[in-house]
Design a protein around this motif. Sequence first.
Motif, PDB file in Angstrom:
ATOM      1  N   THR A 168     -15.084 -59.863  90.119  1.00  0.00           N
ATOM      2  CA  THR A 168     -16.514 -59.731  90.425  1.00  0.00           C
ATOM      3  C   THR A 168     -16.845 -60.169  91.846  1.00  0.00           C
ATOM      4  N   SER A 169     -15.808 -60.400  92.661  1.00  0.00           N
ATOM      5  CA  SER A 169     -16.027 -60.961  93.994  1.00  0.00           C
ATOM      6  C   SER A 169     -16.721 -59.996  94.952  1.00  0.00           C
ATOM      7  N   PHE A 170     -16.691 -58.700  94.663  1.00  0.00           N
ATOM      8  CA  PHE A 170     -17.351 -57.720  95.523  1.00  0.00           C
ATOM      9  C   PHE A 170     -18.761 -57.377  95.036  1.00  0.00           C
ATOM     10  N   GLY A 171     -19.150 -57.948  93.921  1.00  0.00           N
ATOM     11  CA  GLY A 171     -20.413 -57.573  93.313  1.00  0.00           C
ATOM     12  C   GLY A 171     -20.244 -56.342  92.442  1.00  0.00           C
ATOM     13  N   LYS A 172     -21.356 -55.695  92.110  1.00  0.00           N
ATOM     14  CA  LYS A 172     -21.310 -54.547  91.212  1.00  0.00           C
ATOM     15  C   LYS A 172     -20.924 -53.251  91.912  1.00  0.00           C
TER      16      LYS A 172
END
Length: 316
Positions: A168-172
């Motif tokens: 989830t480090s890049f966001g959605k």
Amino acid sequence: MKLPGIPGRTRPLVAAAALLPLLALTGCGSGDPADATAAGGSPAPTADPVAAVHKVGAAAALLPADVRSAGTLRIGSSVGAPPSAYYPNGSRTPQGQDIDIASAVAKVLGIKLERQDASFETILPALGSGKYDVGTGNFGVTTERLKTIDFVTYIDDGQGFAVKQGDTSFGKKITELTQLCGRTVGINAGTTFEATLAAQKGVCAKAGKKPYEVKVYSENGATITALQQGRIDVIMSTINGLRYQAAQPAAHTTFLGEYHRLDVGFAFKKGSKLTKAFQAAVNELIKNGTYDRILKKWGTTGSAIDSSRISPPEHA
């Protein structure tokens, strides 16, 4: 997609001055039947929308007289990545969206295709040399390619991103290349992804961030393996390919959205006399519903076009 574990070609983006030509959109492999397994592929759908297609005289009449007489064309076909073209479950018979559309076009034109599997980075140069009459490989229409290649469009695909499932480090979604700063991106050689990342390599410095690194692999399977092993943080590849991949449980990837749309088309040497006939054939398939049935079969209806065009400008 190739078998996992095959070493990829690696280099940082700052050393990417000697880029391969902008030759392909997808990172298709060399036609190994295990490619689909490496990507978490599934058995091919059983529907056969091409079976009912028949010759259409008006379209066939647009072919050059020598082609009508010979009744065959040589097609260089890049096979390896579903849903575009791949070998399902160890089969030696390629299947996929590109295969179905090319086969349906040939039936409309009343000709046979002499298919030759080829690595995608070799197909466009081979058109110029006359080795093939037409090429398929999910080739995106770009300004650079239009200098030497003519296209007849049949779908609207493009560039997107995927990460390891649970990351989830890049966001959605990834919508800006600055989201890649300080991270490692996996791509396939000779693709528009490589060219895009090279052309925009200064965005991180402008944003005061650490530059992204690019690792280049010759096969999709090797790229996926690198992602799962943590050697890269994100894959940049085709929208439809990444969506398909993420839907396969064995792939363990998550699609993070579209970055740039591109028309995709049959490729021809510049000035080819085949383009009008192929355009007419694609438009006939759109008109009679075969096109829609092919896209539904492969789950790519979101990339449908309303009509085929010859060498349109690259999407802005």
